[in-house]
Design an enzyme around this catalytic site. Structure first.
Site, PDB file in Angstrom:
ATOM      1  CG  ASP A   1      -0.889 -15.784  -5.809  1.00  0.00           C
ATOM      2  OD1 ASP A   1      -0.634 -15.053  -4.845  1.00  0.00           O
ATOM      3  OD2 ASP A   1      -1.490 -15.373  -6.821  1.00  0.00           O
ATOM      4  CG  ASN A   2      -1.548 -15.381  -1.302  1.00  0.00           C
ATOM      5  OD1 ASN A   2      -0.654 -14.586  -1.059  1.00  0.00           O
ATOM      6  ND2 ASN A   2      -2.695 -15.014  -1.861  1.00  0.00           N
TER       7      ASN A   2
ATOM      8  CG  HIS B   1      -2.607  -7.960  -2.920  1.00  0.00           C
ATOM      9  ND1 HIS B   1      -1.726  -7.320  -3.763  1.00  0.00           N
ATOM     10  CD2 HIS B   1      -2.663  -9.242  -3.374  1.00  0.00           C
ATOM     11  CE1 HIS B   1      -1.290  -8.161  -4.689  1.00  0.00           C
ATOM     12  NE2 HIS B   1      -1.825  -9.334  -4.456  1.00  0.00           N
TER      13      HIS B   1
ATOM     14  CG  HIS C   1      -2.626  -2.610  -3.606  1.00  0.00           C
ATOM     15  ND1 HIS C   1      -1.287  -2.390  -3.380  1.00  0.00           N
ATOM     16  CD2 HIS C   1      -2.792  -3.956  -3.611  1.00  0.00           C
ATOM     17  CE1 HIS C   1      -0.667  -3.556  -3.265  1.00  0.00           C
ATOM     18  NE2 HIS C   1      -1.554  -4.515  -3.399  1.00  0.00           N
TER      19      HIS C   1
ATOM     20  CD  GLU D   1      -4.065 -12.305  -3.571  1.00  0.00           C
ATOM     21  OE1 GLU D   1      -3.097 -12.761  -4.201  1.00  0.00           O
ATOM     22  OE2 GLU D   1      -4.013 -12.069  -2.347  1.00  0.00           O
TER      23      GLU D   1
ATOM     24  CG  ASN E   1       2.642 -13.721  -5.245  1.00  0.00           C
ATOM     25  OD1 ASN E   1       1.837 -13.992  -4.373  1.00  0.00           O
ATOM     26  ND2 ASN E   1       2.271 -13.231  -6.425  1.00  0.00           N
TER      27      ASN E   1
ATOM     28  CG  ASN F   1       1.780 -10.336  -3.893  1.00  0.00           C
ATOM     29  OD1 ASN F   1       1.273 -11.177  -3.157  1.00  0.00           O
ATOM     30  ND2 ASN F   1       1.557 -10.322  -5.200  1.00  0.00           N
TER      31      ASN F   1
END
Length: 332
Positions: free
Chosen positions: A245-246, A90, A110, A31, A200, A144
């Protein structure tokens, strides 16, 4: 409106880079990916996120790839009192202490559906992580991603306002803008940037003056200036035409490399017969009046599903995904 937010109308295409190879050992997500200046890549793997595919039998872990010698990931063992069985990593960030060169790895975790930050010391010689402490706070309710700015301080994004799973499902449909960026230090915790439908990826400029935040449902990257009191001033937004996203930042050029979801509806549905695609976007000269936004890689899901991170190193590009495989390509 929902079709617009999720980019459900976007057709998936292929625009590949040369010599792409899937990375053996990273089959259940990668991720977030960050690469140190010496070529050591750290990858968070095995994320279990509600509604998305995962392997329930394998706990999450942090893997290391030494890009100087090849593309062979190894799991980093964790020392100290830490529950590895519930590890669900994450977003990640590395902080290097300039006093002694020691490295600290910050990981969004998480466990059992919770939200907390783990701080590890990363031993580059032994390839181990020593767990130092866990950070929990009511303002860190749905973290996140994270960017470390000290040995025990960081900025973090919340991607949901609610913690209840049913309310979370409804949250995007209600057009709420209650997500935020939080600054954390042992002496102070506060919200420093607000008004996001969902925040994010987050990262910092090489000169440590600016933060970049993925405003995921508005398809743009926010540019924020860090003030002396750790508050943030919004400078501008850069449209990317995809769901970002990242974010990784090239330490030499300052370019942003972003793992994106070209069609958010397909990502949410995650139908193996109509899979989500992947997209990597690069932003050059982000602080100029005309930033250059380029699509570097695209796939229709036949090779790579749900790209979430992309990080360059010496002519190579490492692309991670939320729950699928990982790819290493040559940059042209």
């Amino acid at each position: 409106r929902q079709r617009k937010v999720t980019l459900a109308f976007r057709e998936l295409t292929q625009n590949h880079l040369p010599n792409c190879q899937l990375i053996k050992g990273l089959e259940y997500g990668s991720e977030d990916v960050t690469i140190l200046e010496n070529g050591l890549a750290l990858v968070s793997t095995g994320l279990k996120f509600p509604g998305l595919p995962s392997n329930p039998d394998i706990p999450g872990n942090i893997q290391l790839i030494d890009l100087r010698v090849g593309v062979n990931p190894v799991v980093l063992p964790i020392k100290g009192s830490f529950d590895t069985a519930s590890f669900n990593p994450h977003g990640i960030s590395v902080f290097t202490d300039e006093k002694d060169g020691s490295r600290y790895l910050f990981v969004v975790n998480h466990p059992h559906g919770g939200s907390q930050i783990e701080i590890f010391r990363f031993d580059e010689d032994e390839y181990t992580l020593l767990h130092i402490r866990t950070v929990k706070h009511e303002l860190l309710q749905s973290v996140n991603d994270i960017v470390a700015v000290g040995v025990d301080s960081f900025y973090a994004t919340n991607d949901y306002y609610f913690t209840n799973h049913i309310l979370r499902t409804l949250e995007p449909l209600m057009s709420l803008t209650w997500c935020n960026v939080v600054y954390y230090s042992p002496n102070e915790v506060r919200s420093v940037s607000e008004g996001y439908p969902s925040a994010n990826g987050i990262n910092i400029s090489p000169d440590k003056r600016y933060l970049y935040v993925s405003d995921i449902l508005r398809h743009r990257i926010g540019v924020l200036e860090i003030q002396k009191d750790h508050s943030l001033t919004h400078i501008k937004d850069v449209e990317v035409g995809s769901i970002p996203d990242n974010i990784e930042v090239d330490p030499e050029t300052g370019d942003l490399w972003i793992g994106c979801h070209p069609n958010g509806l397909k990502f949410v549905l995650c139908n193996p017969n109509d899979p989500p695609g992947s997209e990597v976007i690069r932003i050059q000269n982000i602080h100029s009046e005309k930033p250059v936004v380029t699509v570097v890689y695209e796939d229709d899901g036949s090779v790579l599903v749900g790209s979430s991170a992309a990080s360059p190193y010496k002519g190579k590009l490492l692309i991670g995904t939320v729950y699928h495989k990982a790819l290493c390509c040559d940059l042209q």
